[in-house]
Scaffold this active site. Sequence first.
Site, PDB file in Angstrom:
ATOM      1  N   HIS A 137      15.552 -17.967 -12.436  1.00 20.71           N
ATOM      2  CA  HIS A 137      16.373 -18.780 -11.654  1.00 20.71           C
ATOM      3  C   HIS A 137      15.101 -19.757 -11.241  1.00 20.71           C
ATOM      4  CE1 HIS A 137      18.165 -23.278 -11.219  1.00 20.71           C
ATOM      5  NE2 HIS A 137      18.242 -22.648 -10.398  1.00 20.71           N
ATOM      6  N   CYS A 140      23.920 -23.967 -12.117  1.00 20.99           N
ATOM      7  CA  CYS A 140      23.203 -23.974 -12.754  1.00 20.99           C
ATOM      8  C   CYS A 140      23.448 -21.865 -13.052  1.00 20.99           C
ATOM      9  CB  CYS A 140      21.907 -23.509 -12.106  1.00 20.99           C
ATOM     10  SG  CYS A 140      21.154 -24.652 -10.888  1.00 20.99           S
ATOM     11  N   GLU A 149      26.147 -28.850 -15.936  1.00 15.35           N
ATOM     12  CA  GLU A 149      27.266 -29.288 -14.495  1.00 15.35           C
ATOM     13  C   GLU A 149      27.380 -30.420 -14.694  1.00 15.35           C
ATOM     14  OE1 GLU A 149      24.267 -28.856 -10.872  1.00 15.35           O
ATOM     15  OE2 GLU A 149      23.559 -27.654 -11.499  1.00 15.35           O
TER      16      GLU A 149
HETATM   17  N1  CAA Z   1      -0.193 -29.044   0.818  1.00 16.06           N
HETATM   18  C1  CAA Z   1       0.887 -27.963   0.357  1.00 16.06           C
HETATM   19  N2  CAA Z   1       1.303 -27.518   0.354  1.00 16.06           N
HETATM   20  C2  CAA Z   1       2.034 -27.898   1.462  1.00 16.06           C
HETATM   21  C3  CAA Z   1       2.183 -29.762   1.566  1.00 16.06           C
HETATM   22  C4  CAA Z   1       0.882 -30.044   1.299  1.00 16.06           C
HETATM   23  N3  CAA Z   1       0.406 -31.101   0.934  1.00 16.06           N
HETATM   24  N4  CAA Z   1       2.751 -29.985   2.615  1.00 16.06           N
HETATM   25  C5  CAA Z   1       3.551 -29.447   2.047  1.00 16.06           C
HETATM   26  N5  CAA Z   1       3.931 -27.593   1.617  1.00 16.06           N
HETATM   27  C6  CAA Z   1       4.161 -27.109   1.286  1.00 16.06           C
HETATM   28  C7  CAA Z   1       5.543 -26.315   3.064  1.00 16.06           C
HETATM   29  O1  CAA Z   1       4.487 -25.940   3.205  1.00 16.06           O
HETATM   30  C8  CAA Z   1       6.650 -26.081   1.759  1.00 16.06           C
HETATM   31  O2  CAA Z   1       5.947 -24.249   1.400  1.00 16.06           O
HETATM   32  P1  CAA Z   1       5.957 -23.335   2.104  1.00 16.06           P
HETATM   33  O3  CAA Z   1       8.009 -23.259   2.413  1.00 16.06           O
HETATM   34  O4  CAA Z   1       6.335 -22.317   0.816  1.00 16.06           O
HETATM   35  O5  CAA Z   1       5.953 -23.478   3.760  1.00 16.06           O
HETATM   36  C9  CAA Z   1       6.537 -26.750   0.608  1.00 16.06           C
HETATM   37  O6  CAA Z   1       5.164 -27.320   0.473  1.00 16.06           O
HETATM   38  C10 CAA Z   1       8.328 -27.473   0.975  1.00 16.06           C
HETATM   39  O7  CAA Z   1       7.657 -28.096   1.888  1.00 16.06           O
HETATM   40  P2  CAA Z   1       8.947 -28.792   2.869  1.00 16.06           P
HETATM   41  O8  CAA Z   1       9.692 -27.473   2.898  1.00 16.06           O
HETATM   42  O9  CAA Z   1       8.612 -29.425   3.580  1.00 16.06           O
HETATM   43  O10 CAA Z   1       9.904 -29.411   1.686  1.00 16.06           O
HETATM   44  P3  CAA Z   1      11.416 -29.518   2.215  1.00 16.06           P
HETATM   45  O11 CAA Z   1      12.365 -29.716   3.296  1.00 16.06           O
HETATM   46  O12 CAA Z   1      11.295 -31.364   2.294  1.00 16.06           O
HETATM   47  O13 CAA Z   1      12.186 -30.162   0.380  1.00 16.06           O
HETATM   48  C11 CAA Z   1      13.212 -28.522  -0.846  1.00 16.06           C
HETATM   49  C12 CAA Z   1      12.008 -28.768  -0.565  1.00 16.06           C
HETATM   50  C13 CAA Z   1      14.537 -27.885   0.676  1.00 16.06           C
HETATM   51  C14 CAA Z   1      13.241 -27.168  -1.778  1.00 16.06           C
HETATM   52  C15 CAA Z   1      14.017 -29.570  -1.934  1.00 16.06           C
HETATM   53  O14 CAA Z   1      13.063 -30.240  -2.216  1.00 16.06           O
HETATM   54  C16 CAA Z   1      15.163 -29.642  -2.692  1.00 16.06           C
HETATM   55  O15 CAA Z   1      16.699 -29.880  -1.696  1.00 16.06           O
HETATM   56  N6  CAA Z   1      15.101 -29.462  -3.462  1.00 16.06           N
HETATM   57  C17 CAA Z   1      16.216 -28.993  -3.587  1.00 16.06           C
HETATM   58  C18 CAA Z   1      17.314 -27.997  -3.869  1.00 16.06           C
HETATM   59  C19 CAA Z   1      16.757 -26.642  -3.836  1.00 16.06           C
HETATM   60  O16 CAA Z   1      16.237 -26.573  -5.038  1.00 16.06           O
HETATM   61  N7  CAA Z   1      17.185 -25.360  -4.185  1.00 16.06           N
HETATM   62  C20 CAA Z   1      16.295 -23.898  -4.277  1.00 16.06           C
HETATM   63  C21 CAA Z   1      17.646 -23.271  -4.217  1.00 16.06           C
HETATM   64  S1  CAA Z   1      19.460 -23.465  -4.625  1.00 16.06           S
HETATM   65  C22 CAA Z   1      18.897 -23.330  -6.223  1.00 16.06           C
HETATM   66  O17 CAA Z   1      18.406 -22.330  -7.051  1.00 16.06           O
HETATM   67  C23 CAA Z   1      19.640 -24.381  -7.695  1.00 16.06           C
HETATM   68  C24 CAA Z   1      18.941 -25.021  -7.817  1.00 16.06           C
HETATM   69  O18 CAA Z   1      18.530 -25.627  -9.049  1.00 16.06           O
HETATM   70  C25 CAA Z   1      19.496 -27.100  -7.167  1.00 16.06           C
END
Ligand code: CAA
Length: 461
Positions: A251, A119, A85
Amino acid sequence: MSWPENVGICAIEVLFPSQYVDQTELEQFDGASAGKYTIGLGQAKMGFCSDREDVNSLCLTVVSRLMERHHIKPTEIGRLEVGTETIVDKSKSVKSVLMQLFADSGNTDIEGIDTTNACYGGTAALFNSVNWIESSSWDGRYALAVCADIAVYAKGAARPTGGAGAIAMLVGPNAPLVLERGLRATHMEHAYDFYKPDLSSEYPTVDGKLSIQCYLSALDTCYQLYRKKLEKRNPKAADLGLENFDAILFHTPFCKLVQKSVARLCFNDYLLTNKEKRASKYVGLERFDNSTLESTYFDRDVEKAFMTQFNNVFESKTKKSLLLANQVGNMYTPSVYSGLASLLVNVNSAELLGKRIGVFSYGSGLAASMYSIAVTQDAKAFEKFVQKLNYVLPALNSREKVAPETFSELMEVREKNNHAAPYTPTGSISALFPGTYYLKNVDELHRRTYERTPTISNGVH
Ligand code: CAA
């Protein structure tokens, strides 16, 4: 020519960047709370490429290394598929760039081009390769399924879920890893969870929460369909659940999601178990009797209960496959195959003999499949196959750590010069692993030329 038996993966080559940024240091640099990337997302290190590498160079490196390591002649390849991609050209395929590696041999009779859907492209490349060998078009030669991506996000919450890498798989009959016939379950639908509408940028547009929901719902659907296909094949099976897999690969956009996904599959098994049997098999989980899949994507209670009760399933069937994902990050198309490579380098080969490995591949947008791989019973052949991966751990440990400041600057260089022409990259060549193809320059007509760092004399990179 007889109908080919046991078609699957005969060789696998793994490539990851020679430089990485530490996720603890990145948390501090980004001002994120300590533990968010490392514990919350489950990531330790993130590999990245400077402007010296692009999808073409990654594919040139991984394909040439596979052919050198396994002494495959260019004339032995009859099909070559690329899943990616990371688009650098809207018309010209990466596959056509790879034809340079075959030019001296005179072999231009190689089918296949590129496949794109986030992916998932690597899985499409692998399926197409297997399908070709099992079809009337097959001419007796090997196929090569190649997947490569540079996963980069704009500054912000998604950036720590980046990574980069490439995997090439040699596909043929009588393979040590056989794709089981009749056991593929696919789910595809339209969604705007992660997509790349801005063709001038490497960065995706992401709805993080929706992407997780789409991933989990595709997992549910594929798993339930896989179970139905398993039942059709084996109507008298006492159990159709996770007991049927000795290992399960996913994945892996970030490792924590995979840990949750294993629990999610256990929850699926629970919902598919009749109520009388549930009482004995799922002690203490009675409160979820009326739960549904659709209402629980972000249900913390369900998630925690199943993660805790079935942590042993994660530990025994999946954890070892997360090594590269934890150390390199999301490679996009190669991600799930980096899981396969991690399993192979992390588990004693004798333990995997004759076992079944489940695979879940997901590409946003969305396309997903679950299928299974049967490991050969031939101990000698399998050991030889696995030994060829003995470079992976030393290479992983020899990478250079780069400060988050430098990583951020290198990201800005990529960002500014994406699609620039003419352009001469500035990234370090000496930082690259031996035998790495790199971008030498882009001329005023956007034509890219590549050179290669010297290979090590014994041919093992
Ligand atoms: N210590 C320990 N854990 C902590 C913490 C700390 N100090 N602060 C936050 N966390 C935890 C949160 O509780 C959360 O865990 P849980 O969901 O288990 O509760 C985790 O860390 C992440 O925190 P947030 O949910 O607040 O994170 P965010 O919303 O800021 O970002 C994300 C997370 C949405 C995955 C972001 O990184 C993102 O958009 N990534 C790209 C999209 C992605 O990877 N999606 C996955 C599915 S899609 C796919 O698979 C296709 C692909 O390859 C992209």
